[in-house]
Design a protein around this motif. Structure first.
Motif, PDB file in Angstrom:
ATOM      1  N   ASP A 266       0.845  -1.193   0.000  1.00  0.00           N
ATOM      2  CA  ASP A 266       0.000   0.000   0.000  1.00  0.00           C
ATOM      3  C   ASP A 266       0.882   1.246   0.000  1.00  0.00           C
ATOM      4  O   ASP A 266       2.061   1.202   0.354  1.00  0.00           O
ATOM      5  CB  ASP A 266      -0.907   0.008   1.230  1.00  0.00           C
ATOM      6  N   THR A 267       0.295   2.357  -0.403  1.00  0.00           N
ATOM      7  CA  THR A 267       0.968   3.649  -0.320  1.00  0.00           C
ATOM      8  C   THR A 267       0.489   4.352   0.936  1.00  0.00           C
ATOM      9  O   THR A 267      -0.706   4.576   1.102  1.00  0.00           O
ATOM     10  CB  THR A 267       0.642   4.517  -1.553  1.00  0.00           C
ATOM     11  N   LYS A 268       1.411   4.675   1.808  1.00  0.00           N
ATOM     12  CA  LYS A 268       1.061   5.345   3.068  1.00  0.00           C
ATOM     13  C   LYS A 268       1.313   6.852   2.941  1.00  0.00           C
ATOM     14  O   LYS A 268       2.299   7.284   2.342  1.00  0.00           O
ATOM     15  CB  LYS A 268       1.902   4.780   4.217  1.00  0.00           C
ATOM     16  N   GLU A 269       0.433   7.623   3.546  1.00  0.00           N
ATOM     17  CA  GLU A 269       0.551   9.074   3.467  1.00  0.00           C
ATOM     18  C   GLU A 269       1.881   9.567   4.050  1.00  0.00           C
ATOM     19  O   GLU A 269       2.543  10.440   3.475  1.00  0.00           O
ATOM     20  CB  GLU A 269      -0.622   9.739   4.199  1.00  0.00           C
ATOM     21  N   LYS A 270       2.282   8.999   5.169  1.00  0.00           N
ATOM     22  CA  LYS A 270       3.533   9.446   5.800  1.00  0.00           C
ATOM     23  C   LYS A 270       4.740   9.145   4.917  1.00  0.00           C
ATOM     24  O   LYS A 270       5.722   9.904   4.894  1.00  0.00           O
ATOM     25  CB  LYS A 270       3.701   8.807   7.179  1.00  0.00           C
ATOM     26  N   GLU A 271       4.683   8.034   4.161  1.00  0.00           N
ATOM     27  CA  GLU A 271       5.788   7.691   3.257  1.00  0.00           C
ATOM     28  C   GLU A 271       5.835   8.648   2.068  1.00  0.00           C
ATOM     29  O   GLU A 271       6.912   8.994   1.576  1.00  0.00           O
ATOM     30  CB  GLU A 271       5.654   6.249   2.783  1.00  0.00           C
ATOM     31  N   LEU A 272       4.659   9.074   1.604  1.00  0.00           N
ATOM     32  CA  LEU A 272       4.610  10.057   0.524  1.00  0.00           C
ATOM     33  C   LEU A 272       5.225  11.379   0.974  1.00  0.00           C
ATOM     34  O   LEU A 272       5.951  12.034   0.216  1.00  0.00           O
ATOM     35  CB  LEU A 272       3.163  10.289   0.078  1.00  0.00           C
ATOM     36  N   LYS A 273       4.951  11.770   2.199  1.00  0.00           N
ATOM     37  CA  LYS A 273       5.505  13.018   2.730  1.00  0.00           C
ATOM     38  C   LYS A 273       7.027  12.948   2.810  1.00  0.00           C
ATOM     39  O   LYS A 273       7.722  13.903   2.475  1.00  0.00           O
ATOM     40  CB  LYS A 273       4.910  13.315   4.111  1.00  0.00           C
ATOM     41  N   ILE A 274       7.536  11.805   3.245  1.00  0.00           N
ATOM     42  CA  ILE A 274       8.989  11.618   3.311  1.00  0.00           C
ATOM     43  C   ILE A 274       9.594  11.709   1.914  1.00  0.00           C
ATOM     44  O   ILE A 274      10.607  12.397   1.700  1.00  0.00           O
ATOM     45  CB  ILE A 274       9.341  10.265   3.965  1.00  0.00           C
ATOM     46  N   ALA A 275       8.977  11.026   0.955  1.00  0.00           N
ATOM     47  CA  ALA A 275       9.478  11.029  -0.421  1.00  0.00           C
ATOM     48  C   ALA A 275       9.475  12.446  -0.994  1.00  0.00           C
ATOM     49  O   ALA A 275      10.455  12.868  -1.626  1.00  0.00           O
ATOM     50  CB  ALA A 275       8.631  10.107  -1.290  1.00  0.00           C
ATOM     51  N   LEU A 276       8.399  13.168  -0.771  1.00  0.00           N
ATOM     52  CA  LEU A 276       8.302  14.540  -1.275  1.00  0.00           C
ATOM     53  C   LEU A 276       9.363  15.433  -0.649  1.00  0.00           C
ATOM     54  O   LEU A 276      10.061  16.183  -1.345  1.00  0.00           O
ATOM     55  CB  LEU A 276       6.909  15.092  -0.992  1.00  0.00           C
ATOM     56  N   ASN A 277       9.499  15.357   0.656  1.00  0.00           N
ATOM     57  CA  ASN A 277      10.495  16.182   1.349  1.00  0.00           C
ATOM     58  C   ASN A 277      11.917  15.844   0.905  1.00  0.00           C
ATOM     59  O   ASN A 277      12.752  16.736   0.735  1.00  0.00           O
ATOM     60  CB  ASN A 277      10.360  16.028   2.862  1.00  0.00           C
ATOM     61  N   ASP A 278      12.178  14.554   0.709  1.00  0.00           N
ATOM     62  CA  ASP A 278      13.508  14.150   0.238  1.00  0.00           C
ATOM     63  C   ASP A 278      13.789  14.734  -1.143  1.00  0.00           C
ATOM     64  O   ASP A 278      14.894  15.222  -1.418  1.00  0.00           O
ATOM     65  CB  ASP A 278      13.610  12.623   0.190  1.00  0.00           C
TER      66      ASP A 278
END
Length: 310
Positions: A266-278
């Motif tokens: 699954d795609t988790k919201e917190k992981e998306l935030k980490i990816a975006l910030n990185d």
């Protein structure tokens, strides 16, 4: 007094840094891919990148055209090309097929999606140059993380900009993979050469979920759009996100056998935030646009809140 001035100066610098970081996010916009083989959505307000052609090769060149029953006013057509095609078909034939397939569309920009390899680099890059010359349109190409880390080896396509596909970064067929959709720990292994990479980038992030069916540790099938609650009483969770079939049955319209193992991703919201910030920290040579894959999952999260960090 000197210490106070130093503290004030540090505080001022921190405030400036935070302001700059917030401005980065404030300016972000988002759009969507549409990857189905048909499109019939009406009154779409979002900016869309719509797959209009699938180009593959088995014993001959195979072209599948998407059925666009509705055509949004300003969408960007996307052409997906398999690496096998570029291994077996001269770029000129592929170029002609694409131009023919685009005849019924009005567009100012085209995107090509192909995960090229060392053996196809030359043929693929010639295709891009040929399309750019003949179409005289803005041309973009999808880029994978490894193609930035090793860009001196993989090469840089001669296009107007790249779209970094920040997903599908792990081996989906490996039974030991945790999450092939988005794994930020894996992504960090490729956080190199962004400061040297010459192409300006947009960022593509996933929204979807899926499950991979294994039998005797060998991957058999992919089921997209599966949710955790789809694993009913015919399954038992044997470890985090791994489910075992208790009795042979039908699952999502397909017959599955007892003892088959399903890995839920699954795609988790917190992981998306980490990816975006990185990505924001890594890439200064970028557009302020995030393209989410895909449109049909657009309501999964509050995307405005996600990209603005509010």
């Amino acid at each position: 007094m000197k210490k106070i001035l130093i503290i004030l100066a540090i505080g001022f610098l921190i405030a400036i840094f935070m302001f700059i970081e917030n401005q980065k996010k404030e300016n972000l916009t988002f759009s969507f891919y549409h990857w189905e083989n048909s499109f019939k959505e009406k009154n779409i307000k979002e900016k869309l990148y719509i797959k209009v052609l699938d180009i593959a090769y088995s014993t001959k060149l195979e072209i599948i055209k998407s059925n666009l029953q509705e055509k949004p006013k300003d969408f960007i057509p996307v052409v997906y090309i398999t690496n096998e095609t570029m291994q077996n078909v001269d770029f000129s034939l592929v170029s002609n097929a694409i131009i023919q397939g685009l005849k019924n569309y009005k567009f100012n920009e085209l995107q090509i999606d192909c995960d090229w390899s060392g053996s196809t680099q030359s043929n693929y890059f010639k295709l891009l140059e040929d399309l750019k010359t003949k179409l005289n349109k803005t041309l973009s190409a999808t880029i994978r993380l490894h193609q930035i880390k090793y860009y001196t080896k993989t090469g840089v396509p001669n296009v107007d900009y790249g779209v970094l596909m920040y997903y599908n970064m792990s081996n989906i067929a490996d039974f030991n993979t945790k999450n092939s959709i988005l794994d930020n720990n894996i992504a960090k292994k490729y956080h190199y050469n962004f400061d040297n990479y010459p192409l300006k980038l947009k960022l593509a992030l996933p929204l979807y979920s899926q499950t991979i069916q294994f039998r005797e540790n060998k991957a058999l099938s992919i089921f997209e759009g599966v949710e955790k609650n789809d694993f009913d009483s015919n399954f038992i969770e044997i470890s985090d996100n791994l489910y075992k079939v208790l009795n042979s049955t039908y699952f999502q319209g397909r017959y599955v056998y007892k003892d088959d193992i399903f890995r839920f991703e699954d795609t988790k919201e917190k992981e998306l935030k980490i990816a975006l910030n990185d990505f924001l920290k890594l890439s200064d040579n970028r557009f302020n646009e995030v393209i989410f894959y895909t449109l049909k999952y657009k309501n999964k999260f509050n995307l405005e809140k996600l990209i603005k960090g509010k």
